[in-house]
Scaffold this active site. Sequence first.
Site, PDB file in Angstrom:
ATOM      1  N   CYS A  73      -2.091  -2.486   7.749  1.00  0.00           N
ATOM      2  CA  CYS A  73      -2.104  -3.404   6.604  1.00  0.00           C
ATOM      3  C   CYS A  73      -0.881  -4.304   6.544  1.00  0.00           C
ATOM      4  CB  CYS A  73      -2.271  -2.607   5.314  1.00  0.00           C
ATOM      5  SG  CYS A  73      -3.933  -1.907   5.199  1.00  0.00           S
ATOM      6  N   LYS A 129      -6.759  -4.773  -3.100  1.00  0.00           N
ATOM      7  CA  LYS A 129      -7.381  -5.462  -1.956  1.00  0.00           C
ATOM      8  C   LYS A 129      -8.388  -4.555  -1.257  1.00  0.00           C
ATOM      9  CE  LYS A 129      -3.595  -4.320   1.268  1.00  0.00           C
ATOM     10  NZ  LYS A 129      -4.306  -3.531   2.265  1.00  0.00           N
ATOM     11  N   ASP A 179       0.791  -1.248   0.000  1.00  0.00           N
ATOM     12  CA  ASP A 179       0.000   0.000   0.000  1.00  0.00           C
ATOM     13  C   ASP A 179       0.819   1.292   0.000  1.00  0.00           C
ATOM     14  OD1 ASP A 179      -1.905  -1.957   0.282  1.00  0.00           O
ATOM     15  OD2 ASP A 179      -2.751  -1.215   2.147  1.00  0.00           O
TER      16      ASP A 179
HETATM   17  C1  C5J Z   1      -3.046   0.712   5.524  1.00  0.00           C
HETATM   18  C2  C5J Z   1      -4.757   1.941   6.655  1.00  0.00           C
HETATM   19  N1  C5J Z   1      -2.546   0.500   4.307  1.00  0.00           N
HETATM   20  N2  C5J Z   1      -3.949   2.284   7.661  1.00  0.00           N
HETATM   21  N3  C5J Z   1      -4.291   1.263   5.597  1.00  0.00           N
HETATM   22  O1  C5J Z   1      -2.413   0.448   6.530  1.00  0.00           O
HETATM   23  O2  C5J Z   1      -5.922   2.249   6.695  1.00  0.00           O
END
Ligand code: C5J
Length: 222
Positions: free
Chosen positions: A162, A129, A24
Amino acid sequence: MAAIEAQPFPFPARPNELALIVIDMQRDFAEAGGFGESLGNDVSRIGKIVPDVKRLLEGFRAASLPVIHTMECHRPDLSDLPPAKRDRGNPTLRIGDQGPMGRVLIAGEAGTSIIAELAPVDGEIVIEKPGKGAFYATGLGQALAEKGITQLVFAGVTTEVCVQSTMREANDRGFECLLAEEATESYFPEFKVAALSMIRAQGAIVGWTAHVDDILKGISHA
Ligand code: C5J
């Protein structure tokens, strides 16, 4: 490949079964005007790890080892966005709303894309995702099985959300997981420290952690 220097003990890397997974590294989490900032976070912390993530990417590419990228995002019709996720918290922008970089966390929008310096290159797997964990409702498990991957080096954001969710999913599926310390970040420094400790506690109960330099040294002979 020699074992990679890591905590709580050396990571027993097997070059034919090892891949990098970058979680991400999207504009929405790292840039002003995106989802991360709309939740009240200091997103400048995320931008600071880009050089270390890039070093890892370049090392895996140079060693011809597989690279996987993930993106947290949803379909434009929001059919994969549970109301409980959309309504949670008090963001100034909710998932699916129009923001300065397009609709927040929607597939194909500018803000949803991976930061340009870390963009996937031809042949790399990109997993979109809808959840925090990258195995939920995606083809990640099958993609890894097809490549014979059993070990994952993790980078990306955020450490305790994540990244850790995906590490735990992978660990439960039998993967050996190694988190690159300088190539992951949280909006909350204390959460990063805690997540690293939790992961490697009790004899690597979720996985290992290692410095980027030690990982690069380990894969340089792959
Ligand atoms: C991720 C989030 N990628 N913190 N998303 O950690 O909402």
